[in-house]
Write an enzyme that holds these catalytic residues in place. Structure first.
Site, PDB file in Angstrom:
ATOM      1  CG  ASP A  98      -8.472  -4.547  -2.492  1.00  0.00           C
ATOM      2  OD1 ASP A  98      -9.674  -4.379  -2.257  1.00  0.00           O
ATOM      3  OD2 ASP A  98      -7.744  -3.660  -2.939  1.00  0.00           O
ATOM      4  CG  HIS A 152      -2.074   0.918   1.095  1.00  0.00           C
ATOM      5  ND1 HIS A 152      -2.003   2.254   1.351  1.00  0.00           N
ATOM      6  CD2 HIS A 152      -3.333   0.670   0.675  1.00  0.00           C
ATOM      7  CE1 HIS A 152      -3.178   2.800   1.104  1.00  0.00           C
ATOM      8  NE2 HIS A 152      -4.004   1.872   0.685  1.00  0.00           N
TER       9      HIS A 152
HETATM   10  N1  CMC Z   1       4.076  -7.527  -4.748  1.00  0.00           N
HETATM   11  C1  CMC Z   1       5.403  -7.445  -4.971  1.00  0.00           C
HETATM   12  N2  CMC Z   1       6.112  -6.312  -4.856  1.00  0.00           N
HETATM   13  C2  CMC Z   1       5.465  -5.209  -4.499  1.00  0.00           C
HETATM   14  C3  CMC Z   1       4.087  -5.220  -4.237  1.00  0.00           C
HETATM   15  C4  CMC Z   1       3.372  -6.427  -4.377  1.00  0.00           C
HETATM   16  N3  CMC Z   1       2.071  -6.486  -4.147  1.00  0.00           N
HETATM   17  N4  CMC Z   1       3.689  -3.979  -3.911  1.00  0.00           N
HETATM   18  C5  CMC Z   1       4.782  -3.217  -3.961  1.00  0.00           C
HETATM   19  N5  CMC Z   1       5.861  -3.951  -4.314  1.00  0.00           N
HETATM   20  C6  CMC Z   1       7.232  -3.473  -4.430  1.00  0.00           C
HETATM   21  C7  CMC Z   1       7.397  -2.628  -5.703  1.00  0.00           C
HETATM   22  O1  CMC Z   1       7.779  -3.405  -6.807  1.00  0.00           O
HETATM   23  C8  CMC Z   1       8.480  -1.659  -5.277  1.00  0.00           C
HETATM   24  O2  CMC Z   1       9.726  -2.313  -5.356  1.00  0.00           O
HETATM   25  P1  CMC Z   1      11.057  -1.458  -5.711  1.00  0.00           P
HETATM   26  O3  CMC Z   1      11.208  -0.442  -4.617  1.00  0.00           O
HETATM   27  O4  CMC Z   1      12.140  -2.485  -5.704  1.00  0.00           O
HETATM   28  O5  CMC Z   1      10.822  -0.844  -7.045  1.00  0.00           O
HETATM   29  C9  CMC Z   1       8.189  -1.428  -3.787  1.00  0.00           C
HETATM   30  O6  CMC Z   1       7.490  -2.599  -3.341  1.00  0.00           O
HETATM   31  C10 CMC Z   1       7.331  -0.209  -3.519  1.00  0.00           C
HETATM   32  O7  CMC Z   1       6.147  -0.357  -4.268  1.00  0.00           O
HETATM   33  P2  CMC Z   1       5.520   0.767  -5.176  1.00  0.00           P
HETATM   34  O8  CMC Z   1       4.868   0.125  -6.341  1.00  0.00           O
HETATM   35  O9  CMC Z   1       6.515   1.836  -5.435  1.00  0.00           O
HETATM   36  O10 CMC Z   1       4.464   1.309  -4.187  1.00  0.00           O
HETATM   37  P3  CMC Z   1       3.249   2.188  -4.580  1.00  0.00           P
HETATM   38  O11 CMC Z   1       2.921   2.967  -3.372  1.00  0.00           O
HETATM   39  O12 CMC Z   1       3.513   2.944  -5.819  1.00  0.00           O
HETATM   40  O13 CMC Z   1       2.115   1.116  -4.913  1.00  0.00           O
HETATM   41  C11 CMC Z   1       0.359  -0.439  -4.666  1.00  0.00           C
HETATM   42  C12 CMC Z   1       1.186   0.675  -3.988  1.00  0.00           C
HETATM   43  C13 CMC Z   1      -0.831  -0.745  -3.783  1.00  0.00           C
HETATM   44  C14 CMC Z   1      -0.149   0.059  -6.028  1.00  0.00           C
HETATM   45  C15 CMC Z   1       1.264  -1.675  -4.830  1.00  0.00           C
HETATM   46  O14 CMC Z   1       1.678  -2.130  -3.564  1.00  0.00           O
HETATM   47  C16 CMC Z   1       0.556  -2.792  -5.595  1.00  0.00           C
HETATM   48  O15 CMC Z   1       0.525  -2.771  -6.815  1.00  0.00           O
HETATM   49  N6  CMC Z   1      -0.051  -3.775  -4.855  1.00  0.00           N
HETATM   50  C17 CMC Z   1      -0.829  -4.821  -5.510  1.00  0.00           C
HETATM   51  C18 CMC Z   1      -2.194  -4.277  -5.898  1.00  0.00           C
HETATM   52  C19 CMC Z   1      -3.083  -4.039  -4.698  1.00  0.00           C
HETATM   53  O16 CMC Z   1      -3.211  -4.885  -3.818  1.00  0.00           O
HETATM   54  N7  CMC Z   1      -3.757  -2.868  -4.694  1.00  0.00           N
HETATM   55  C20 CMC Z   1      -4.745  -2.542  -3.659  1.00  0.00           C
HETATM   56  C21 CMC Z   1      -4.339  -1.382  -2.822  1.00  0.00           C
HETATM   57  S1  CMC Z   1      -5.337  -1.235  -1.337  1.00  0.00           S
HETATM   58  C22 CMC Z   1      -6.936  -0.855  -1.859  1.00  0.00           C
HETATM   59  C23 CMC Z   1      -7.046   0.445  -2.548  1.00  0.00           C
HETATM   60  O17 CMC Z   1      -6.613   1.446  -2.050  1.00  0.00           O
HETATM   61  O18 CMC Z   1      -7.643   0.436  -3.626  1.00  0.00           O
END
Ligand code: CMC
Length: 442
Positions: A373, A315
């Site tokens: 989720d 998140h």
């Molecule tokens: N699985 C594997 N790696 C992950 C995941 C995951 N679910 N989430 C984040 N990472 C890694 C990401 O690759 C990055 O790695 P690095 O620093 O080496 O590049 C690091 O963790 C930080 O992640 P980010 O993508 O920069 O974080 P963000 O804040 O931009 O994204 C997120 C947050 C929720 C989009 C992401 O964690 C994700 O795609 N999760 C899976 C989808 C999900 O469950 N979404 C629901 C969010 S909660 C409900 C809502 O608000 O809608």
């Protein structure tokens, strides 16, 4: 662009920014809780520089009093009240009132508000015909986006955003009709007749009844199921400035009508990185299939050359267990026990996946925990919903937050049209003929 003006000495509650030996004083605004903000609204006019923050990772786009999240501690509060307390003691209608009006209503106010909401549960009959225009296999979120936007063509007496009475009427219409639109999207996709709202029922019961009752037999809603539904709605009702809420605010900042703004919010919610993750999480668990495959998928999630991510994990704000996931994990067990599933292989798989991921150094270092989720889909599936309906249910709940945030924005005296700037890295000025004669490498 060159710096325009030198600034004066640093004052209290100001930040100092030095660019090319010019110093700029930037006021700091105090938050009641959480991070204070540095006000950069005059930075461009004084210095000629923009700030650059794709994804708004360090940018507060507005001031808000609605919802507070402490991502490090895993705290979520609506108007100062912890969601776990609301999930235990309140219901969705009361929570929507709390979000919109800023405080808990008294009994009289709540009774009046409930009546005002149920007055709006029906859809104009002409609007119901819209559903027939969709293919039977259309995703229910596609219908949700379309029909939500179409409300603006039918409820034209609540489109004047400068009239507080019309704003509130529109907000109540959106919250009340969202459940009806969501249920009709479901009924249409399974080829069953629409079930009209029953205003004797609670919001959650009415939604379940519109989804699962059929003309040929009675549908009794078990208390544990309607309570689980209510809690899911409460937990999804708001989440401060997430992508869909920011979309609603941005669309609304131009003066667009509230139905159109909320339709934009539904569209933004649909994506798998946001509300669409509940469907994606369940589908992922089904793909993983059994516990023997967990390690393989954890490795895939860690592999930067692989697009796979653990859906329902991670998140932007929570760097701790999402408080909503904690509550849902408990409800999950209760609902499964009620529907007679002694051992749900998907739940067992989810629990094991969570356990292994939380022991893995990649997930520990990046502070990736289950989010809302991860478990919600398992509950919704046990209630009887197909995965395509999960994000629809999220959007129904989020209408409370969207309308609360939208009304707050309209009332904000410093609100202006949202208009981000950019870092332009394209071509410099060039002649038309020169472009034509260039070899096209596309
Ligand atoms: N699985 C594997 N790696 C992950 C995941 C995951 N679910 N989430 C984040 N990472 C890694 C990401 O690759 C990055 O790695 P690095 O620093 O080496 O590049 C690091 O963790 C930080 O992640 P980010 O993508 O920069 O974080 P963000 O804040 O931009 O994204 C997120 C947050 C929720 C989009 C992401 O964690 C994700 O795609 N999760 C899976 C989808 C999900 O469950 N979404 C629901 C969010 S909660 C409900 C809502 O608000 O809608």
């Amino acid at each position: 662009m060159k710096s325009k003006k030198k600034s004066t000495k640093s004052k209290k509650n100001t930040a100092k920014l030095i660019i090319n030996s010019n110093t700029y004083q930037l006021p700091i605004h105090k938050a009641t809780e959480g991070s204070d903000v540095i006000n950069i609204t005059k930075l461009f006019s004084e210095s000629g520089y923009f700030t650059y923050d794709p994804g708004f990772t360090s940018t507060a786009a507005c001031e808000s009093k609605v919802t507070y999240i402490d991502g490090e501690k895993g705290i979520l509060r609506y108007r100062g009240i912890d969601v776990s307390e609301l999930a235990e003691k309140s219901d969705f209608i009361e929570v929507s009132n709390l979000l919109i009006y800023g405080d808990l209503p008294n009994q009289k106010q709540l009774k009046k508000y409930r009546k005002l909401i149920v007055n709006h549960t029906m859809l104009n009959e002409q609007l119901i015909k819209f559903f027939n225009g969709f293919r039977r296999d259309a995703h229910p979120m596609a219908m949700m986006v379309g029909v939500m936007g179409a409300l603006s063509a039918f409820y034209q007496d609540s489109l004047d955003i400068n009239d507080p009475h019309q704003r509130m009427t529109a907000a109540r219409r959106i919250i009340a009709k969202a459940a009806t639109i969501g249920a009709m999207s479901y009924k249409y996709s399974v080829g069953q007749p629409f079930v009209y709202p029953d205003n004797e029922l609670s919001y959650a019961e009415n939604f379940l009844n519109m989804c699962f009752s059929v003309p040929s037999e009675n549908y009794k809603i078990p208390k544990i199921i309607s309570r689980a539904m209510d809690i899911i709605l409460i937990l999804h009702a708001d989440h401060e400035q997430n992508a869909s809420t920011s979309t609603v605010r941005l669309a609304g900042s131009s003066g667009a009508n509230p139905f159109a703004c909320v339709a934009a919010g539904v569209a933004s919610l649909w994506g798998p990185a946001h509300g669409g993750a509940n469907q994606a999480a369940l589908e992922m668990l089904e793909t993983i299939g059994n516990k023997n495959n967990i390690d393989k998928y954890i490795e895939k999630a860690k592999d930067k050359t692989d697009e796979f991510k653990l859906m329902g994990f991670g998140h932007r704000v929570y760097k701790n267990y999402d408080p909503r996931a904690k509550i849902l994990k408990n409800i999950c067990k209760k609902v499964l026990a009620h529907v007679g599933v002694k051992k749900d292989p998907i739940l067992e798989l989810a629990i094991e996946l969570e356990k292994r991921a939380l022991k893995d150094s990649y997930f520990i270092q990046k502070k990736l925990y289950p989010n809302v989720d991860f478990y919600s889909g398992i509950i919704l599936r046990a209630i009887g919903f197909p995965p395509e309906m999960f994000t629809v249910i999220f959007s129904i709940a989020r209408t409370a937050g969207w309308t609360a945030q939208w009304t707050e924005m309209i009332d904000d005296p410093i609100q202006k049209i949202g208009r981000p700037r950019q870092l332009y890295t394209g071509n410099k000025s060039q002649k038309y003929g020169k472009i034509r004669s260039k070899k096209n490498t596309r």
